[in-house]
Design an enzyme around this catalytic site. Structure first.
Site, PDB file in Angstrom:
ATOM      1  N   HIS A  11      11.131 -27.937  37.661  1.00 56.02           N
ATOM      2  CA  HIS A  11      11.672 -28.931  38.593  1.00 56.02           C
ATOM      3  C   HIS A  11      11.734 -30.318  37.958  1.00 56.02           C
ATOM      4  CE1 HIS A  11       7.722 -30.782  39.211  1.00 56.02           C
ATOM      5  NE2 HIS A  11       7.225 -29.551  39.268  1.00 56.02           N
ATOM      6  N   GLU A  84       3.692 -23.114  41.954  1.00 53.17           N
ATOM      7  CA  GLU A  84       2.677 -23.553  40.994  1.00 53.17           C
ATOM      8  C   GLU A  84       1.334 -22.907  41.332  1.00 53.17           C
ATOM      9  OE1 GLU A  84       1.529 -24.329  38.146  1.00 53.17           O
ATOM     10  OE2 GLU A  84       2.614 -26.251  37.962  1.00 53.17           O
TER      11      GLU A  84
END
Length: 215
Positions: A11, A84
């Site tokens: 990202h 994550e």
């Protein structure tokens, strides 16, 4: 089953990346620079053909994926398996604060004890080994759904680290000696259920530097 191409993307930048504050599962949006990076990334991938664009369901990844998918006119599919690592009580803290508040756990983390437990916070923490197994299974599952195709997977620094280690057969205990950059393009092939690294860390589309979030 024919090989699948995976374009694995981290990202764009967030404010917490910039100040070295651990995000984990906390849902932080892109900052202005991250939005710029996502747009530049989308432009760099405009000539690619994707069978699917898949993202972690955390908004920093989803915002990045939407920029990529928008150019191609396809929907983004989300998958929490691509999140994550969950860092429990470490989440939301500066790295310096983690070291001060949890010295023993911080030391084990930095020493790459892959089975060490982080204290739980609002969410239950994962060991690195648990996170590795979860994220690699997530990537391979999407490859399996699109045999012979090309899938863009937008995820997080830790997920990219796991993919790199899996592809090169690196021990989970070894130090991370490679960079994982915001909005970077990383190319893999999945053949016979295994990740193969084709190229790593493409950032020529980003004129300004992209931050590497150290483990």
């Amino acid at each position: 089953m024919p090989p699948t191409r995976i374009i694995l993307i981290r990202h764009g930048e967030t404010a917490w990346n910039a100040e070295r504050r651990l995000q984990g599962h906390i849902d932080i949006a892109l900052n202005t620079e991250g939005e710029r990076q996502a747009d530049a990334l989308a432009g760099a991938l405009a000539s690619e053909r994707f069978d699917a664009v898949v993202s972690s369901d955390l908004q920093r990844a989803l915002q990045t994926a939407l920029a990529v998918a928008g150019i191609h006119g396809i929907a983004v599919q989300t998958d929490p398996a691509l999140r994550e690592r969950c860092y429990g009580a470490f989440e939301g803290l500066l790295y310096a604060d983690i070291e001060q508040r949890y010295p023993a756990e911080f030391a084990a983390w930095q020493a790459r004890d892959v089975d060490s437990m982080v204290p739980d916070g609002e969410r239950r923490a994962e060991t690195f080994r648990q996170f590795y197994q979860r994220s690699i299974a997530g990537i391979l599952a999407w490859a399996h759904r699109h045999p012979g195709g090309t899938v863009a997977v937008v995820a997080h620094g830790g997920v990219l680290e796991c993919a790199y280690r899996a592809a090169l057969g690196l021990s989970l205990e070894t130090p991370r000696t490679f960079k994982v950059m915001n909005a970077s393009i990383n190319r893999f092939t999945v053949a016979q259920g295994k990740l193969v690294l084709d190229s790593w860390g493409e950032v020529a589309h980003l004129r300004q530097g992209a931050l590497d979030e150290l483990p």
